[in-house]
Design a protein around this motif. Structure first.
Motif, mmCIF file in Angstrom:
data_model
loop_
_atom_site.group_PDB
_atom_site.id
_atom_site.type_symbol
_atom_site.label_atom_id
_atom_site.label_comp_id
_atom_site.label_asym_id
_atom_site.label_seq_id
_atom_site.Cartn_x
_atom_site.Cartn_y
_atom_site.Cartn_z
ATOM 1 N N SER A 62 87.015 26.419 46.270
ATOM 2 C CA SER A 62 87.058 25.372 45.505
ATOM 3 C C SER A 62 87.479 24.057 46.473
ATOM 4 C CB SER A 62 88.543 25.418 44.613
ATOM 5 O OG SER A 62 88.107 26.152 43.512
ATOM 6 N N PHE A 63 87.028 23.150 46.098
ATOM 7 C CA PHE A 63 87.244 21.866 46.850
ATOM 8 C C PHE A 63 88.535 21.133 46.585
ATOM 9 C CE2 PHE A 63 82.526 20.933 46.607
ATOM 10 C CZ PHE A 63 82.305 21.858 47.498
ATOM 11 N N SER A 64 89.668 22.115 46.836
ATOM 12 C CA SER A 64 91.201 21.621 46.981
ATOM 13 C C SER A 64 91.425 20.940 47.885
ATOM 14 C CB SER A 64 91.981 22.831 46.650
ATOM 15 O OG SER A 64 91.771 23.765 47.946
ATOM 16 N N GLY A 97 84.292 19.028 43.915
ATOM 17 C CA GLY A 97 84.724 17.807 44.045
ATOM 18 C C GLY A 97 83.955 16.610 44.296
ATOM 19 N N TYR A 98 84.415 15.763 44.327
ATOM 20 C CA TYR A 98 83.644 14.413 44.449
ATOM 21 C C TYR A 98 82.815 14.133 43.247
ATOM 22 C CZ TYR A 98 84.699 13.362 49.246
ATOM 23 O OH TYR A 98 85.013 13.289 50.405
ATOM 24 N N ALA A 99 83.150 14.867 42.215
ATOM 25 C CA ALA A 99 82.389 14.696 40.751
ATOM 26 C C ALA A 99 82.439 13.549 40.154
ATOM 27 C CB ALA A 99 82.768 16.045 40.051
ATOM 28 N N ARG A 100 83.828 12.898 40.398
ATOM 29 C CA ARG A 100 84.093 11.474 39.890
ATOM 30 C C ARG A 100 82.956 10.257 40.497
ATOM 31 N NH1 ARG A 100 90.229 11.871 40.035
ATOM 32 N NH2 ARG A 100 90.018 13.046 41.740
ATOM 33 N N ALA A 113 78.477 12.880 44.682
ATOM 34 C CA ALA A 113 78.660 14.107 44.015
ATOM 35 C C ALA A 113 76.849 14.612 44.110
ATOM 36 C CB ALA A 113 78.676 13.955 42.596
ATOM 37 N N LYS A 114 75.950 13.667 44.572
ATOM 38 C CA LYS A 114 74.717 13.986 44.708
ATOM 39 C C LYS A 114 74.484 14.571 46.191
ATOM 40 C CE LYS A 114 70.071 14.135 44.977
ATOM 41 N NZ LYS A 114 69.212 15.411 44.722
ATOM 42 N N LEU A 115 74.995 13.757 46.985
ATOM 43 C CA LEU A 115 74.874 14.091 48.552
ATOM 44 C C LEU A 115 75.676 15.389 48.482
ATOM 45 C CD1 LEU A 115 74.816 13.242 51.517
ATOM 46 C CD2 LEU A 115 77.125 12.509 51.185
ATOM 47 N N LEU A 116 76.686 15.832 48.350
ATOM 48 C CA LEU A 116 77.254 17.157 48.189
ATOM 49 C C LEU A 116 76.406 18.261 47.922
ATOM 50 C CD1 LEU A 116 79.770 15.801 48.957
ATOM 51 C CD2 LEU A 116 81.093 17.571 47.674
ATOM 52 N N VAL A 128 74.527 28.198 42.487
ATOM 53 C CA VAL A 128 75.818 27.777 42.343
ATOM 54 C C VAL A 128 76.315 28.074 40.877
ATOM 55 C CG1 VAL A 128 77.134 25.495 42.078
ATOM 56 C CG2 VAL A 128 75.557 25.755 43.796
ATOM 57 N N LEU A 129 77.441 28.621 40.978
ATOM 58 C CA LEU A 129 78.218 28.800 40.041
ATOM 59 C C LEU A 129 79.642 28.002 39.792
ATOM 60 C CD1 LEU A 129 78.658 30.779 37.067
ATOM 61 C CD2 LEU A 129 79.915 32.444 38.579
ATOM 62 N N THR A 130 79.777 27.259 38.835
ATOM 63 C CA THR A 130 80.703 26.087 38.782
ATOM 64 C C THR A 130 81.173 26.191 37.155
ATOM 65 O OG1 THR A 130 81.592 23.926 39.330
ATOM 66 C CG2 THR A 130 79.683 24.391 38.092
ATOM 67 N N MET A 131 82.609 25.479 36.978
ATOM 68 C CA MET A 131 83.277 25.467 35.861
ATOM 69 C C MET A 131 83.556 23.733 35.423
ATOM 70 S SD MET A 131 86.369 27.699 34.358
ATOM 71 C CE MET A 131 85.557 29.091 34.321
ATOM 72 N N ASP A 132 83.344 23.431 34.398
ATOM 73 C CA ASP A 132 83.774 22.304 33.696
ATOM 74 C C ASP A 132 83.486 21.110 34.744
ATOM 75 O OD1 ASP A 132 84.487 22.853 31.112
ATOM 76 O OD2 ASP A 132 86.231 23.860 31.719
ATOM 77 N N LEU A 133 82.100 20.787 35.069
ATOM 78 C CA LEU A 133 81.951 19.608 35.939
ATOM 79 C C LEU A 133 82.544 18.484 35.005
ATOM 80 C CD1 LEU A 133 78.418 20.500 37.006
ATOM 81 C CD2 LEU A 133 80.143 20.326 38.421
ATOM 82 N N HIS A 134 83.051 17.307 36.040
ATOM 83 C CA HIS A 134 83.373 16.042 35.365
ATOM 84 C C HIS A 134 82.364 15.376 34.729
ATOM 85 C CE1 HIS A 134 85.969 12.549 35.162
ATOM 86 N NE2 HIS A 134 84.939 11.731 35.708
#
Length: 321
Positions: A62-64, A97-100, A113-116, A128-134
């Motif tokens: 996670s990007f904590s 992270g950086y989704a905003r 977000a595109k750069l990452l 990629v498996l993720t949850m509730d993108l911004h």
């Protein structure tokens, strides 16, 4: 799901090893052996301490905070696995992270977000498996498969344990309107919408409340809680418009930066409901905090992906309406 899964290995970065360990427990597989450390200069060192040749590998990160360190650590882990001849490298990002920063709000801003997404793909991530993108559109930033899950069912199940006879679902802004409508459908509740503007980062001003919130318990749904400033203003705006000072804040990601804990102790907030996609430090300092485990969802998704079965029922697009 407790049977051993052949040819599957799960590794954890240093951001949220507790969640990865719980997923491994549910799947009945050991957590992969890896050494993560820093050189005296601050550079990241990774060593994969078991064979992964030809294996289906999953990497949790996670990007904590500190976000940049954890992102670089993930890139280095992916590179180590690729150079160790892993069969397929799946990256589990409970919180992206950086989704905003998914669009340019002003000239000459980055779309981070595109750069990452580009960096993860270049490093060697194949899924990629993720949850509730911004912003759900971030899925389109990747040129590899992205499975986007939601914690909305977890939150709805928790809310069903309460008396909701006089409650209303509130979207804090237009961006959360569809999510609020979906949750309201699950719980058979009315919906209200807040209108706000942002003078600068992590600050918001509430301008209008659309919907009848008088004498109702507001249930506010968000994807993340960062500093908590916006949500406190939402609660205060709702109370000023006649809502009961018993708000329930619901969010998938507990970023909790800066003064978040102090703000979330607001007397008009009865409960704060989040998941463990991010590690929550000093959890005991927030008496009204409820943490729901996302581990069963991630374990089920990994099991289905590994056995080439559909995970559509775990994604928001296929959630019951």
């Amino acid at each position: 799901m407790k049977r051993p899964l052949d040819d599957l290995k799960i590794f954890a970065g240093s951001s949220n090893p507790k969640l990865a360990a719980e997923v491994c427990r549910l799947l009945g597989v050991p957590l992969g052996e890896a050494r993560l450390s820093r050189f005296s200069s601050g550079e990241t060192y990774v060593s994969i301490d078991e064979s992964v040749r030809g294996s289906d590998v999953y990497v949790f990160q996670s990007f904590s905070h500190p976000v940049n360190d954890h992102f670089v650590e993930l890139l280095v882990m992916i590179d180590a696995l690729k150079r160790s001849s892993a069969g397929m490298i799946n990256v589990i990002l409970p919180y992206y992270g950086y989704a905003r920063q998914e669009k340019q709000d002003q000239p000459r801003e980055p779309i981070t977000a595109k750069l990452l997404a580009d960096l993860l793909t270049t490093a060697g991530a194949e899924r990629v498996l993720t949850m509730d993108l911004h912003a759900p559109a971030i899925q389109g930033f990747f040129d590899i498969p992205v499975d986007h899950m939601t914690a909305l069912d977890l939150i709805a199940d928790h809310l069903r344990t309460k008396d909701l006879s006089n409650a209303i679902i509130v979207s804090p802004d237009a961006g959360r309107a569809k999510t609020a409508e979906r949750l309201a459908t699950y719980l058979d509740l009315p919906v209200a919408l807040m209108n706000k503007r942002r003078p600068k980062h992590n600050e918001a001003e509430i301008t209008h409340v659309i919907g009848d919130v008088k004498h109702k318990i507001p249930i506010i749904i968000e994807d993340m809680i960062d500093t908590g400033g916006t949500l406190v203003k939402v609660i205060e705006g709702l109370v000023q418009n006649g809502a009961r000072p018993e708000g329930i804040l619901c969010a998938t990601h507990a970023v909790f930066s800066g003064p978040a804990r102090e703000r979330l102790s607001h007397p008009a907030i009865r409960e704060v409901v989040v998941t463990d996609t991010l590690p929550i430090q000093r959890q005991g300092e927030l008496a009204n905090l409820i943490v729901l485990s996302a581990a069963p969802l991630f374990a089920e998704a990994i099991d289905r992906i590994h056995h080439n079965r559909s995970i559509s029922s775990l994604t928001p697009e296929s959630s019951k309406q």
